[in-house]
Design a protein around this motif. Structure first.
Motif, PDB file in Angstrom:
ATOM      1  N   UNK A 226      28.601  75.191  22.714  1.00 50.44           N
ATOM      2  CA  UNK A 226      28.897  73.777  22.507  1.00 50.44           C
ATOM      3  C   UNK A 226      27.685  73.030  21.971  1.00 50.44           C
ATOM      4  N   UNK A 227      26.517  73.305  22.529  1.00 47.97           N
ATOM      5  CA  UNK A 227      25.315  72.594  22.109  1.00 47.97           C
ATOM      6  C   UNK A 227      24.959  72.878  20.661  1.00 47.97           C
ATOM      7  N   UNK A 228      25.218  74.090  20.195  1.00 55.43           N
ATOM      8  CA  UNK A 228      24.877  74.438  18.809  1.00 55.43           C
ATOM      9  C   UNK A 228      25.652  73.557  17.845  1.00 55.43           C
ATOM     10  N   UNK A 229      26.992  73.573  17.924  1.00 54.41           N
ATOM     11  CA  UNK A 229      27.742  72.814  16.921  1.00 54.41           C
ATOM     12  C   UNK A 229      27.646  71.304  17.150  1.00 54.41           C
ATOM     13  N   UNK A 230      27.579  70.894  18.416  1.00 54.21           N
ATOM     14  CA  UNK A 230      27.507  69.467  18.718  1.00 54.21           C
ATOM     15  C   UNK A 230      26.190  68.862  18.236  1.00 54.21           C
ATOM     16  N   UNK A 258      26.507  85.677  23.854  1.00 58.63           N
ATOM     17  CA  UNK A 258      26.364  84.495  23.010  1.00 58.63           C
ATOM     18  C   UNK A 258      27.261  84.605  21.782  1.00 58.63           C
ATOM     19  N   UNK A 259      27.649  83.448  21.229  1.00 54.17           N
ATOM     20  CA  UNK A 259      28.585  83.426  20.106  1.00 54.17           C
ATOM     21  C   UNK A 259      28.589  82.030  19.499  1.00 54.17           C
ATOM     22  N   UNK A 260      29.054  81.919  18.258  1.00 56.85           N
ATOM     23  CA  UNK A 260      29.357  80.612  17.674  1.00 56.85           C
ATOM     24  C   UNK A 260      30.835  80.522  17.318  1.00 56.85           C
ATOM     25  N   UNK A 261      31.609  81.559  17.613  1.00 60.10           N
ATOM     26  CA  UNK A 261      33.044  81.535  17.385  1.00 60.10           C
ATOM     27  C   UNK A 261      33.723  82.618  18.204  1.00 60.10           C
ATOM     28  N   UNK A 262      34.969  82.369  18.589  1.00 58.01           N
ATOM     29  CA  UNK A 262      35.800  83.403  19.203  1.00 58.01           C
ATOM     30  C   UNK A 262      37.263  83.058  18.993  1.00 58.01           C
ATOM     31  N   UNK A 263      38.168  83.789  19.614  1.00 60.28           N
ATOM     32  CA  UNK A 263      39.603  83.642  19.392  1.00 60.28           C
ATOM     33  C   UNK A 263      40.191  82.377  19.991  1.00 60.28           C
ATOM     34  N   UNK A 264      39.413  81.634  20.755  1.00 66.45           N
ATOM     35  CA  UNK A 264      39.918  80.451  21.463  1.00 66.45           C
ATOM     36  C   UNK A 264      39.359  79.137  20.935  1.00 66.45           C
ATOM     37  N   UNK A 283      20.223  80.237  15.169  1.00 64.72           N
ATOM     38  CA  UNK A 283      20.079  80.094  16.621  1.00 64.72           C
ATOM     39  C   UNK A 283      20.691  81.295  17.329  1.00 64.72           C
ATOM     40  N   UNK A 284      21.892  81.694  16.909  1.00 64.71           N
ATOM     41  CA  UNK A 284      22.572  82.818  17.555  1.00 64.71           C
ATOM     42  C   UNK A 284      21.736  84.084  17.533  1.00 64.71           C
TER      43      UNK A 284
END
Length: 419
Positions: A226-230, A258-264, A283-284
Motif C-alpha cells: 500500500x505504501x509503495x503505490x500510495x 513482498x509484491x506490487x501486484x497479485x490476484x486480488x 523498491x520491490x
C-alpha cells in the motif's frame, strides 16, 4: 519464530492464477479440459524472467473461482487431471523452479462433500439459523477449526501434495483462521516436511505476532504494498520511508513476502502513473523480503479490481495459449526492466534480509540505502517534475543518472540504483 528453509533466500516467485491464465470457464462444467499444459508452456519464460519459483493460485476442484474448493485431493477438471499437474511440477523442477500451492483452508464451497450432505457440525459451524460463512459470502461455508477432523484433513491435504513434489504452501485467508489451529497443523506438517515453505495471507494487524503464534515462515506484506503505490500517487515519499522502517522491524524476526501486484488488487500499471511503475519495482527488488511478480505485471498489463460480481476478472486475464510468441511487443520494455532488476536481486542474495533506510528525503525525492552482511546498495527515486540532485556515493548499476563527485543527478521522474 520458525526459521524459513535456506532455499527461500534465493526465491523470486512468478505468481500465476491458473483458472484465469488458461482462460478456463467461470464455473465448473464437469468436463475435463487439459489446460495445465498451457502453464507448462510458459515455464521457460518464467526462467528467462529471472524467477526461481512458480506460485500457483488454486488448482483444486472448485465451483467457480477456485477459492470455493469442493475436493482438495483432485485437480480442477477445468485445468486437467493429476497427470497434467505432475507434468507441470516435474517440468518446473527440471528448470530449477520451485512450486508453491494455494491452500484454501478457512472455507470451502457448498459442494464440498461434508457440507453438501449435511452440513456436518464436525466440519462446520452449524447454528440455529444456518452456518457460519466467510466475510458475508454464503457460498463459502467456514470450516470448524476446533474440530480434530478438520485439523487432520488439512494436515493430510498439505502432506499429500508435498509428497507429490510441491515445495510449499500459500495459506489463503490465514488471518481468518484461529492461530492455535495453524500452530498445531503446521507443526505436524513441518515435522514431516522441514524444507516446505509456509506463507500466510495476512492483510492487517501485527504481522510478527501472527508469525510467532502460528508457525508460518512469512506473511504477505500488504503494508509495504500500500505504501509503495500510495506514496507515488500522493507525492509523499515520507509514507514510503515510514513503511520501510516498519518493514525493517519485521525483518528482525521474519522475511515478508513482498509484491506490487497479485490476484486480488488493481495492477500496478493502473494503480500509479505508468512513468512511476519503475520506481515501484525498484523498491520491490532492492529491499528485504521474498519478492513475487504477478503474471502480466512484467508485461505492463493494466487492470482495475472492482467490488462487484466478476470484479476480479480484469486482473485475472488469460495469457496467450500459444505461449510467449502471442504477447504484444509493447510489453518488452517492462519485461526488460523486470529482468534487469531481478538479475540484480539474484546477484545480491544478501538483499533477502537487508534493512533499508531513507537517508535523504523529501516529498518527491529519496535515497534508499539498503545494507546487510557488509554489502550496500542505494536506490535513488525522483518522482518530481524537475531534475533532482542527491548526495550519494556509488557506481551506477541500473537506471539513468549522472554520477559525479559523491552526488547523483536524476531527471524528472527518474531513478537509479548505485552499488
Amino acid at each position: 519464530m520458525v526459521q524459513e528453509p535456506g532455499w527461500v533466500r534465493h526465491a523470486v516467485w512468478w505468481h500465476v492464477y491458473p483458472l484465469g491464465f488458461t482462460g478456463a470457464e467461470r464455473a465448473a462444467t464437469g468436463q475435463v479440459t487439459h489446460r495445465l499444459g498451457q502453464v507448462e508452456a510458459w515455464l521457460d519464460y518464467a526462467v528467462e524472467l529471472g524467477a526461481s519459483g512458480l506460485l500457483l493460485g488454486p488448482v483444486f476442484a472448485s465451483e467457480t473461482h477456485g477459492y470455493d474448493t469442493v475436493d482438495h485431493f483432485r485437480i480442477d477438471p477445468r485445468l486437467g487431471v493429476r497427470e497434467d499437474f505432475d507434468r507441470l511440477v516435474e517440468g518446473a523442477h527440471r528448470r530449477g523452479l520451485r512450486v508453491l500451492l494455494d491452500g484454501v483452508f478457512n472455507h470451502v464451497g457448498r459442494g464440498f462433500a461434508a457440507f453438501a450432505e449435511g452440513p456436518s457440525p464436525e466440519w462446520f459451524h452449524v447454528t440455529g439459523e444456518g452456518y457460519e460463512h466467510f466475510e458475508g459470502h454464503a457460498h463459502l461455508p467456514t470450516l470448524n477449526h476446533g474440530s480434530g477432523v478438520v485439523r487432520d484433513h488439512v494436515v493430510e491435504v498439505m502432506c499429500h501434495w508435498l509428497s507429490a513434489g510441491v515445495d510449499g504452501w500459500r495459506l489463503d485467508a490465514a488471518y481468518a483462521v484461529p492461530r492455535g489451529f495453524w500452530a498445531e497443523v503446521l507443526g505436524r506438517v513441518r515435522a514431516r516436511f522441514p524444507e516446505a515453505y509456509l506463507v500466510g495471507e495476512v492483510i492487517h494487524g501485527d504481522y510478527a505476532a501472527f508469525v510467532a503464534e502460528t508457525g508460518v515462515h512469512s506473511v504477505t506484506q500488504y503494508e509495504l504494498w500500500k505504501a509503495v503505490w500510495s506514496s507515488l500517487n500522493d507525492r509523499n515519499l515520507f509514507e514510503l520511508a515510514w513503511a520501510l522502517g516498519r518493514h525493517g522491524e519485521f525483518l528482525d524476526s521474519f522475511v515478508p513476502l513482498t509484491f506490487v501486484g497479485n490476484h486480488d488488487v488493481t495492477r500496478i500499471a493502473s494503480q500509479v502513473d505508468p512513468a512511476l511503475v519503475p520506481h515501484a519495482l525498484v523498491v520491490l527488488f532492492t529491499t528485504g523480503g521474498t519478492p513475487a511478480v504477478y503474471y502480466g505485471d512484467e508485461q505492463g498489463f493494466r487492470g482495475v479490481k472492482e467490488d462487484r460480481e466478476g470484479g476480479d476478472d480484469a486482473v485475472r486475464p488469460p495469457f496467450p495459449a500459444e505461449g510467449p510468441s502471442g504477447l504484444a511487443p509493447w510489453g518488452a520494455p517492462v519485461l526488460r526492466l523486470h529482468q534487469d532488476l531481478i538479475g540484480l536481486r539474484r546477484r545480491h542474495p544478501w538483499l533477502h534480509r537487508a534493512r533499508t533506510e531513507a537517508v535523504e528525503l523529501s516529498n518527491t525525492g529519496v535515497v534508499l540505502v539498503t545494507e546487510a552482511e557488509g554489502q550496500r546498495l542505494a536506490a535513488v527515486l525522483n518522482i518530481g517534475d524537475e531534475t533532482a540532485r542527491f548526495r550519494v556515493h556509488g557506481d551506477l548499476l541500473l537506471g539513468d543518472a549522472h554520477v559525479s563527485g559523491g552526488a547523483v543527478q536524476v531527471g524528472p521522474r527518474g531513478w537509479a540504483v548505485l552499488g
